[in-house]
Design an enzyme around this catalytic site. Structure first.
Site, PDB file in Angstrom:
ATOM      1  N   LYS A  51       0.857  -1.202   0.000  1.00  0.00           N
ATOM      2  CA  LYS A  51       0.000   0.000   0.000  1.00  0.00           C
ATOM      3  C   LYS A  51       0.885   1.240   0.000  1.00  0.00           C
ATOM      4  O   LYS A  51       0.690   2.151  -0.805  1.00  0.00           O
ATOM      5  CB  LYS A  51      -0.878   0.002   1.245  1.00  0.00           C
ATOM      6  N   ASN A  52       1.892   1.262   0.858  1.00  0.00           N
ATOM      7  CA  ASN A  52       2.674   2.484   1.052  1.00  0.00           C
ATOM      8  C   ASN A  52       3.711   2.719  -0.037  1.00  0.00           C
ATOM      9  O   ASN A  52       4.309   3.790  -0.088  1.00  0.00           O
ATOM     10  CB  ASN A  52       3.309   2.489   2.445  1.00  0.00           C
ATOM     11  N   ASP A  85       4.511  20.164   7.607  1.00  0.00           N
ATOM     12  CA  ASP A  85       5.437  21.308   7.573  1.00  0.00           C
ATOM     13  C   ASP A  85       6.738  20.969   6.841  1.00  0.00           C
ATOM     14  O   ASP A  85       7.305  21.811   6.142  1.00  0.00           O
ATOM     15  CB  ASP A  85       5.748  21.788   8.997  1.00  0.00           C
ATOM     16  N   LEU A  86       7.193  19.717   6.960  1.00  0.00           N
ATOM     17  CA  LEU A  86       8.465  19.344   6.311  1.00  0.00           C
ATOM     18  C   LEU A  86       8.285  19.271   4.789  1.00  0.00           C
ATOM     19  O   LEU A  86       9.161  19.691   4.033  1.00  0.00           O
ATOM     20  CB  LEU A  86       8.968  18.018   6.869  1.00  0.00           C
ATOM     21  N   ARG A 110      -1.080  15.129  12.015  1.00  0.00           N
ATOM     22  CA  ARG A 110      -0.178  14.671  10.958  1.00  0.00           C
ATOM     23  C   ARG A 110       0.280  15.901  10.182  1.00  0.00           C
ATOM     24  O   ARG A 110      -0.217  16.199   9.116  1.00  0.00           O
ATOM     25  CB  ARG A 110      -0.893  13.681  10.050  1.00  0.00           C
ATOM     26  N   CYS A 136      -5.254  12.631  12.296  1.00  0.00           N
ATOM     27  CA  CYS A 136      -6.006  11.375  12.347  1.00  0.00           C
ATOM     28  C   CYS A 136      -5.762  10.797  13.742  1.00  0.00           C
ATOM     29  O   CYS A 136      -5.112  11.389  14.577  1.00  0.00           O
ATOM     30  CB  CYS A 136      -5.564  10.418  11.257  1.00  0.00           C
ATOM     31  N   ILE A 146       7.678   7.352  16.955  1.00  0.00           N
ATOM     32  CA  ILE A 146       7.309   8.032  15.707  1.00  0.00           C
ATOM     33  C   ILE A 146       5.983   8.761  15.879  1.00  0.00           C
ATOM     34  O   ILE A 146       5.846   9.934  15.557  1.00  0.00           O
ATOM     35  CB  ILE A 146       7.214   7.012  14.540  1.00  0.00           C
ATOM     36  N   ARG A 202      -8.806  -0.506   4.631  1.00  0.00           N
ATOM     37  CA  ARG A 202      -7.944   0.534   4.052  1.00  0.00           C
ATOM     38  C   ARG A 202      -6.572  -0.034   3.713  1.00  0.00           C
ATOM     39  O   ARG A 202      -5.935   0.395   2.766  1.00  0.00           O
ATOM     40  CB  ARG A 202      -7.739   1.674   5.043  1.00  0.00           C
TER      41      ARG A 202
HETATM   42  C1  EPZ Z   1       4.114   6.945   6.225  1.00  0.00           C
HETATM   43  O1  EPZ Z   1       3.302   8.019   6.683  1.00  0.00           O
HETATM   44  C2  EPZ Z   1       3.195   5.727   6.175  1.00  0.00           C
HETATM   45  N1  EPZ Z   1       2.074   6.005   5.272  1.00  0.00           N
HETATM   46  C3  EPZ Z   1       2.654   5.435   7.595  1.00  0.00           C
HETATM   47  O2  EPZ Z   1       1.918   4.226   7.509  1.00  0.00           O
HETATM   48  C4  EPZ Z   1       3.861   5.194   8.512  1.00  0.00           C
HETATM   49  O3  EPZ Z   1       3.377   4.982   9.831  1.00  0.00           O
HETATM   50  C5  EPZ Z   1       4.761   6.434   8.498  1.00  0.00           C
HETATM   51  O4  EPZ Z   1       5.198   6.688   7.140  1.00  0.00           O
HETATM   52  C6  EPZ Z   1       6.011   6.247   9.358  1.00  0.00           C
HETATM   53  O5  EPZ Z   1       6.734   5.120   8.905  1.00  0.00           O
HETATM   54  C7  EPZ Z   1       2.282   5.948   3.929  1.00  0.00           C
HETATM   55  O6  EPZ Z   1       3.385   5.700   3.460  1.00  0.00           O
HETATM   56  C8  EPZ Z   1       1.080   6.182   3.061  1.00  0.00           C
HETATM   57  P1  EPZ Z   1       5.981  10.470   8.184  1.00  0.00           P
HETATM   58  P2  EPZ Z   1       3.872   9.530   6.596  1.00  0.00           P
HETATM   59  O7  EPZ Z   1       5.877  11.720   7.405  1.00  0.00           O
HETATM   60  O8  EPZ Z   1       4.843   9.650   5.477  1.00  0.00           O
HETATM   61  C9  EPZ Z   1       6.148  13.738  11.593  1.00  0.00           C
HETATM   62  C10 EPZ Z   1       0.049   2.869   7.758  1.00  0.00           C
HETATM   63  O9  EPZ Z   1      -0.372   2.334   8.790  1.00  0.00           O
HETATM   64  N2  EPZ Z   1       6.054  14.711  10.490  1.00  0.00           N
HETATM   65  O10 EPZ Z   1       7.139   9.539   7.942  1.00  0.00           O
HETATM   66  O11 EPZ Z   1       2.713  10.432   6.622  1.00  0.00           O
HETATM   67  C11 EPZ Z   1       4.902  12.870  11.730  1.00  0.00           C
HETATM   68  O12 EPZ Z   1       3.910  13.536  12.499  1.00  0.00           O
HETATM   69  C12 EPZ Z   1       0.497   4.317   7.784  1.00  0.00           C
HETATM   70  O13 EPZ Z   1       0.188   2.295   6.639  1.00  0.00           O
HETATM   71  C13 EPZ Z   1       6.210  16.067  10.761  1.00  0.00           C
HETATM   72  O14 EPZ Z   1       6.405  16.477  11.907  1.00  0.00           O
HETATM   73  O15 EPZ Z   1       4.645   9.628   7.994  1.00  0.00           O
HETATM   74  C14 EPZ Z   1       5.451  11.643  12.414  1.00  0.00           C
HETATM   75  O16 EPZ Z   1       5.568  11.898  13.795  1.00  0.00           O
HETATM   76  C15 EPZ Z   1       0.180   4.986   9.119  1.00  0.00           C
HETATM   77  N3  EPZ Z   1       6.124  16.963   9.731  1.00  0.00           N
HETATM   78  C16 EPZ Z   1       6.849  11.483  11.813  1.00  0.00           C
HETATM   79  O17 EPZ Z   1       7.188  12.787  11.295  1.00  0.00           O
HETATM   80  C17 EPZ Z   1       5.900  16.567   8.433  1.00  0.00           C
HETATM   81  O18 EPZ Z   1       5.859  17.435   7.534  1.00  0.00           O
HETATM   82  C18 EPZ Z   1       6.902  10.488  10.672  1.00  0.00           C
HETATM   83  O19 EPZ Z   1       5.890  10.839   9.753  1.00  0.00           O
HETATM   84  C19 EPZ Z   1       5.751  15.185   8.176  1.00  0.00           C
HETATM   85  C20 EPZ Z   1       5.830  14.272   9.215  1.00  0.00           C
END
Ligand code: EPZ
Length: 422
Positions: free
Chosen positions: A24-25, A125-126, A122, A117, A331, A401
């Site tokens: 999925k990811n 900003d990055l 979520r 969520c 995380i 999902r």
């Molecule tokens: C991906 O989400 C996955 N989703 C998530 O899987 C997974 O849990 C996550 O990576 C971490 O491995 C998809 O790939 C579709 P992040 P993503 O940006 O990219 C913070 C599942 O169950 N952050 O790596 O959205 C964030 O809040 C889902 O399949 C910022 O602060 O996650 C988190 O604490 C759930 N600012 C950490 O970084 C930003 O701009 C990692 O988030 C972006 C993220």
């Protein structure tokens, strides 16, 4: 869609094999990347999930010609509009990854802000930091993000790591914004997940020049245009991990097929440390009992550390594993929707901030449960496999999902699991 539930009964040992679906990811950003070219793209092994179906609809509503036949999606993005439809985007946070391709192709994008969520807010900003570094202007208008780059995008050196480490979709988004930019982009603090590597492989197949994917520094040399491409997505390492934990909880011998063990090293090591025997042969991984299991400690980290998406499933295993297990979520510190529900099933778990302390009990008792995080819901199904009596996992759409036919696959292993209307 009618609300459904899974009825899970104490199933005794699980035995047999299941085939792992496409990731999925990996599918979601790769489907978004098809917007980067006018050429026809064919993406194989896309899992049949509500999330991939939402992405399919979003691509269509952005103007791409789309068709799907089982796991094969054909996309041709000739005439695009820069606005992603709010009613679809709000249903799936990952739709934020159409921003990079729209910005690349049209030099503008308008996408609804992703809602927070259940596993915490979520932020993106990055992502926005990366787009601004490439020369885009960011505005917010009535719940939408407006990106514009009237003078196009210019390569830059930027760092994408934040308070919680790297960002997976942020790395994907900025990589897709950089592939058609003028000059070279260097992303430091990049996510190194296999799904990022799969996207980079797809982009390079389209004619992009991306190097270093899989390391924390990715270099992208901008090119003028990209071509259509056929690509098969990697196996879903979280589905694979979920079924390995099902095998551990079930207590029989379970083989998962068409997986990639190199994406699961930290999970395999933890399951061995907990006391299970795991062997790999080509694309197959087999788990079987190996004496008395004992609780152990987990701390979630960015890849290749222990994945946050497997944390809930391990809590379900530790609930009936002798000894004390300590699970720390680094995380998404709020990602413990499953704890309250496991406790209702008789688990001995208590939370201290972002750490769960779990004391194994002899058995759980079935109960009606509901979790609204995709992985927490899957964890409750696993817990129900060994709970006395009947467990009803409600609001099945959370599980649908991210898992393709989870009930059918579990029944193939001998689980007593049926889908029913709520
Ligand atoms: C991906 O989400 C996955 N989703 C998530 O899987 C997974 O849990 C996550 O990576 C971490 O491995 C998809 O790939 C579709 P992040 P993503 O940006 O990219 C913070 C599942 O169950 N952050 O790596 O959205 C964030 O809040 C889902 O399949 C910022 O602060 O996650 C988190 O604490 C759930 N600012 C950490 O970084 C930003 O701009 C990692 O988030 C972006 C993220």
């Amino acid at each position: 869609m009618a609300l459904e539930k899974l009825i899970v009964r104490d199933s005794g040992p699980l035995n047999g094999s299941v085939s792992i679906s496409g990731s999925k990811n990996a599918s979601l950003p790769i489907l978004a990347a098809t917007l980067l070219t006018e050429g026809e793209c064919v993406i194989n092994r896309v899992p049949d999930l509500s999330d991939t179906n939402y992405m399919f609809q979003i691509l269509g509503m952005l103007g791409a010609e789309v068709e799907r036949s089982s796991g094969r999606m054909v996309i041709e993005a000739k005439n695009l509009t820069p606005t992603a439809p709010y009613e679809l985007v709000r249903k799936m946070r990952a739709s934020v990854c159409v921003l990079g391709p729209l910005l690349s192709r049209l030099h503008e994008a308008k996408v609804a802000l992703p809602g927070g969520c259940i596993i915490g807010d979520r932020p993106i900003d990055l992502h926005l930091r990366g787009f601004e570094a490439l020369g885009a202007e960011v505005e917010f208008d009535g719940g939408n993000i407006l990106l514009s780059a009237p003078k196009g995008l210019t390569g830059a050196r930027l760092n994408l790591s934040g308070k919680f480490g790297s960002t997976v979709l942020g790395t994907d988004n900025v990589m897709m914004a950089a592939v058609l930019a003028d000059g070279t982009t260097v992303i430091e603090g990049a996510a190194v997940e296999p799904e990022v590597v799969d996207l980079a492989d797809f982009l390079n197949g389209m004619g992009a020049k991306v190097s270093g994917a899989g390391t924390t520094t990715i270099t992208i040399e901008g090119v003028d245009s990209l071509k259509g491409r056929e690509h098969t997505v990697i196996p879903d390492r979280i589905e694979a991990g979920t079924f390995l934990v099902a095998g551990a909880i079930g207590g029989g011998e379970v083989t998962i097929k068409n997986a990639d063990a190199s994406h699961l090293i930290s999970l395999i090591e933890k399951l061995r440390e907990t006391g299970y025997d795991l062997t790999t042969q080509g694309k197959n991984i087999t788990i079987r009992p190996n004496g008395e299991p004992k609780g152990c400690n987990i701390s979630t980290e960015p890849y290749p550390g222990f994945p946050t998406d497997m944390q809930a499933q391990m809590c379900a295993l530790f609930a009936t594993t002798p000894g004390t297990s300590v699970v720390t979520e680094n995380i998404f510190p709020q990602r413990f929707m499953h704890v309250a529900e496991l406790t209702r099933m008789g688990a001995d778990v208590h939370l201290e901030g972002a750490t769960a302390i779990i004391k194994g009990v002899d058995h759980l008792s079935g109960a009606p449960v509901m979790a609204s995080d995709l992985r927490a819901s899957a964890a409750l199904v696993l817990a129900g496999l060994k709970a006395k009596g009947e467990t009803e996992v409600n609001r099945l759409y959370h599980i649908d999902r991210g898992y393709e036919h989870i009930d059918r696959k579990l029944r193939k292993l001998g689980a007593d699991v049926v889908r029913a209307p709520m």
